[in-house]
Design a protein around this motif. Structure first.
Motif, PDB file in Angstrom:
ATOM      1  N   ARG A  61      30.127 -36.441  21.944  1.00  0.00           N
ATOM      2  CA  ARG A  61      31.495 -36.809  22.336  1.00  0.00           C
ATOM      3  C   ARG A  61      31.577 -37.059  23.831  1.00  0.00           C
ATOM      4  O   ARG A  61      32.311 -37.933  24.278  1.00  0.00           O
TER       5      ARG A  61
ATOM      6  N   GLU B 100      33.380 -39.983  36.875  1.00  0.00           N
ATOM      7  CA  GLU B 100      32.357 -39.824  35.836  1.00  0.00           C
ATOM      8  C   GLU B 100      31.985 -38.340  35.754  1.00  0.00           C
ATOM      9  O   GLU B 100      31.757 -37.691  36.771  1.00  0.00           O
TER      10      GLU B 100
ATOM     11  N   LYS C  45      29.463 -38.402  25.514  1.00  0.00           N
ATOM     12  CA  LYS C  45      28.944 -39.764  25.708  1.00  0.00           C
ATOM     13  C   LYS C  45      29.835 -40.789  25.023  1.00  0.00           C
ATOM     14  O   LYS C  45      29.433 -41.924  24.765  1.00  0.00           O
TER      15      LYS C  45
ATOM     16  N   LEU D 251      21.859 -37.531  17.908  1.00  0.00           N
ATOM     17  CA  LEU D 251      22.530 -36.839  19.010  1.00  0.00           C
ATOM     18  C   LEU D 251      23.676 -35.969  18.478  1.00  0.00           C
ATOM     19  O   LEU D 251      23.865 -34.833  18.922  1.00  0.00           O
TER      20      LEU D 251
ATOM     21  N   SER E 230      22.394 -38.255  34.356  1.00  0.00           N
ATOM     22  CA  SER E 230      21.953 -39.628  34.128  1.00  0.00           C
ATOM     23  C   SER E 230      23.086 -40.636  34.305  1.00  0.00           C
ATOM     24  O   SER E 230      22.854 -41.791  34.620  1.00  0.00           O
ATOM     25  N   SER E 231      24.318 -40.222  34.079  1.00  0.00           N
ATOM     26  CA  SER E 231      25.417 -41.184  34.198  1.00  0.00           C
ATOM     27  C   SER E 231      25.928 -41.258  35.633  1.00  0.00           C
ATOM     28  O   SER E 231      26.992 -41.816  35.874  1.00  0.00           O
TER      29      SER E 231
ATOM     30  N   PRO F 124      25.949 -28.333  28.203  1.00  0.00           N
ATOM     31  CA  PRO F 124      26.447 -27.340  27.254  1.00  0.00           C
ATOM     32  C   PRO F 124      25.669 -26.036  27.352  1.00  0.00           C
ATOM     33  O   PRO F 124      24.624 -25.971  27.983  1.00  0.00           O
TER      34      PRO F 124
ATOM     35  N   LYS G 164      35.553 -27.503  27.725  1.00  0.00           N
ATOM     36  CA  LYS G 164      35.567 -28.569  26.717  1.00  0.00           C
ATOM     37  C   LYS G 164      36.901 -29.302  26.712  1.00  0.00           C
ATOM     38  O   LYS G 164      36.948 -30.498  26.413  1.00  0.00           O
TER      39      LYS G 164
ATOM     40  N   LEU H  64      37.567 -32.642  24.665  1.00  0.00           N
ATOM     41  CA  LEU H  64      36.965 -32.378  23.354  1.00  0.00           C
ATOM     42  C   LEU H  64      37.935 -31.619  22.458  1.00  0.00           C
ATOM     43  O   LEU H  64      37.744 -31.547  21.253  1.00  0.00           O
TER      44      LEU H  64
ATOM     45  N   GLY I 252      20.387 -40.317  24.725  1.00  0.00           N
ATOM     46  CA  GLY I 252      21.497 -40.493  25.660  1.00  0.00           C
ATOM     47  C   GLY I 252      21.526 -41.880  26.269  1.00  0.00           C
ATOM     48  O   GLY I 252      22.257 -42.114  27.225  1.00  0.00           O
TER      49      GLY I 252
ATOM     50  N   TYR J 213      28.085 -33.259  31.583  1.00  0.00           N
ATOM     51  CA  TYR J 213      28.361 -31.987  30.906  1.00  0.00           C
ATOM     52  C   TYR J 213      27.044 -31.322  30.497  1.00  0.00           C
ATOM     53  O   TYR J 213      26.195 -31.943  29.872  1.00  0.00           O
TER      54      TYR J 213
ATOM     55  N   TRP K 204      19.848 -34.705  32.009  1.00  0.00           N
ATOM     56  CA  TRP K 204      20.568 -35.521  31.021  1.00  0.00           C
ATOM     57  C   TRP K 204      21.989 -35.766  31.502  1.00  0.00           C
ATOM     58  O   TRP K 204      22.505 -36.870  31.455  1.00  0.00           O
TER      59      TRP K 204
END
Lengths: 230, 256
Positions: free
Chosen positions: B154, A68, B156, B145, A136-137, A73, A49, A54, A93, A71, A133
């Protein structure tokens, strides 16, 4: 030869007055798969994190410019508090419908799953959705917290082979936290072990001698107690 | 006479709908009951409003905002469980209110009094309810979310504190409006019960949102209509109607 994608130097993390990580330094090369090992409470999840910014930290975390990061979790216990279909989870998202097909294909799931309620998925399916998910980026790096924990045997196999495929096909740099030594040997190019401080790093077969393992987990009774804490 | 009925019906439906809709977010944030202490904390303000004859929601609002700011600060600065705050705030609000709440008007403060609502109150109730609804719709996806996982949000690059603040301001608004309809004691119920029923009926988020909104509106409409016929207070009737819908949803959920 390979470019460095992440450089961590003398990283210190203190949360609520407690030192969680002390003086951690390591580097990750592009396309490398790095396993982060350590007993419960060693600060593995905090490290992930922190790499995502974070948590506040001291020291240096230097990602390659413009990188890019995806993550995945460890668990999402609260997701069942809300009726949510897989499609809607992707919507949260902001993942465009056009992207979804590509993602589902790469995580080996059928389009029919989009209509399903998240709460009705098997643990393995849900884990793959979470990976999708994160993908996706179009990340170059995937940070992965306990990929196999809490997943049934069948699901573990699909998640494991998905990780293998991602490593092979996409040249993704993957950092994952785990307890499972088997996946470390077969998947990781390099490992770091930590317990607040960095205890070892290197190629799994060399760094992970039986003595090291015993040392890393010795006296860690709580590791065997199967505690359900975060 | 009928004009008065339409006044209370219209404001009830708007406030009930907005409460149900926002309640669906509060429930998934495990915060549905936070409206309880906030409603209780509003009571001193309501008491002042009753004594000096100004609008109940106006009196409630500053006190509710105080509670919301407390919650926001505590959430940001500490890991203190919400229950601790809840317990303190709950009792303090009621205790202080009882020092000066005019006893002959206690019912209006405790369980609401929408039957005597004035036209200007109807107008601003409708406007504020619409503002709550539209803003809630805007923040719904990021908030959902955040409810699922702050870390994911966060990652994102969603500004969690900012959304939480907007969300809590909406909660303050709806509680202030809700106090007028169902009183300080029952505000938690108008946000919590419609969403709880909707969750039982729904298979996805779209259904959940739509049903929370409509169950909130229907409960208010039926409750106020029943109150007109039976002459019983509207606030408790609204809650009883939505509780009945909840019972039906439980049976439905078991069959599913």
């Amino acid at each position: 030869m390979q470019n460095t994608i992440l450089k961590v130097k003398n990283l210190n993390v203190e949360l609520e007055g407690e030192k969680i990580l002390e003086g951690i330094s390591f580097e990750v090369k592009e396309g490398e798969v790095l396993a982060i090992l350590g007993p419960n409470g060693a600060g593995k999840t905090v490290l992930l994190k922190t790499l995502l910014s974070l948590f506040p930290y001291q020291g240096e975390i230097e990602w390659k410019e413009g990188v890019e990061i995806g993550y995945v979790p460890q668990r999402l216990p609260f997701i069942k508090d809300m009726p949510l279909s897989v499609r809607e989870f992707f919507d949260l998202g902001k993942i465009p419908v056009s992207e979804t097909q590509r993602i589902l294909k790469s995580i080996g799931l059928d389009e029919r799953i989009l209509q399903k309620k998240i709460g009705d998925l098997s643990s393995g399916q849900f884990q793959r959705i979470l990976i999708g998910w994160a993908l996706s980026s179009n990340p170059q790096v995937l940070l992965f917290d306990e990929p196999l924990t809490g997943i049934d045997i069948e699901g573990q196999e699909t998640v494991y082979s998905l990780l293998e495929k991602l490593k092979r096909d996409k040249n993704l740099t993957i950092l994952f936290v785990t307890h499972e030594l088997s996946i470390v040997y077969s998947l990781a190019d390099r490992i770091i072990c930590l317990n607040k401080r960095l205890l070892c790093s290197g190629v799994p077969r060399e760094a992970l001698t039986p003595e090291r393992i015993a040392d890393l987990y010795s006296g860690q009774v709580k590791f065997y107690q199967h505690r359900h804490t975060e | 006479m009928t004009g008065q009925f339409i006044f209370s019906l219209v404001s009830g439906i708007f406030i009930g709908g907005a409460a149900g809709y926002l309640g669906s977010l509060m429930l998934s944030k495990r915060m549905a009951l936070a409206a309880g202490p906030l409603g209780h904390l509003a009571l001193p303000g309501v008491a002042l409003a009753l004594i000096y004859g100004f609008d109940i929601s106006l009196g409630a609002f500053p006190f509710v905002i105080l509670g919301v700011v407390l919650i926001w600060l505590l959430e940001r600065k500490t890991k203190l469980p919400m229950e601790a705050l809840t317990a303190v705030v709950f009792a303090t609000g009621v205790a202080i209110a009882f020092f000066f709440l005019p006893i002959d008007q206690a019912e209006a403060a405790l369980v609401g009094d929408i039957a005597k609502i004035q036209l200007h109150e109807v107008i601003y109730s409708v406007i504020l309810s619409l503002i709550i609804f539209v803003t809630c719709q805007k923040i719904y996806s990021p908030m959902a979310l955040i409810n699922v996982s702050e870390d994911l949000a966060r990652s994102k690059r969603i500004n969690v504190s900012k959304y939480n603040l907007v969300y809590l301001l909406l909660v303050a608004l709806i509680v202030s409006l809700g106090v007028k309809v169902v009183g300080g004691l029952l505000t938690a119920a108008i946000v919590a019960i419609p969403a709880a029923s909707a969750r039982n009926f729904s298979r996805n988020l779209a259904q959940y949102k739509a049903l929370s909104l409509s169950i909130g509106m229907i409960s208010a409409a039926v409750g106020i209509a029943l109150s007109w016929v039976t002459l019983l207070p509207a606030g408790p009737l609204i809650i009883v109607v939505s509780a009945l819908i909840f019972l039906i949803s439980v049976i439905f959920f078991k069959r599913k």
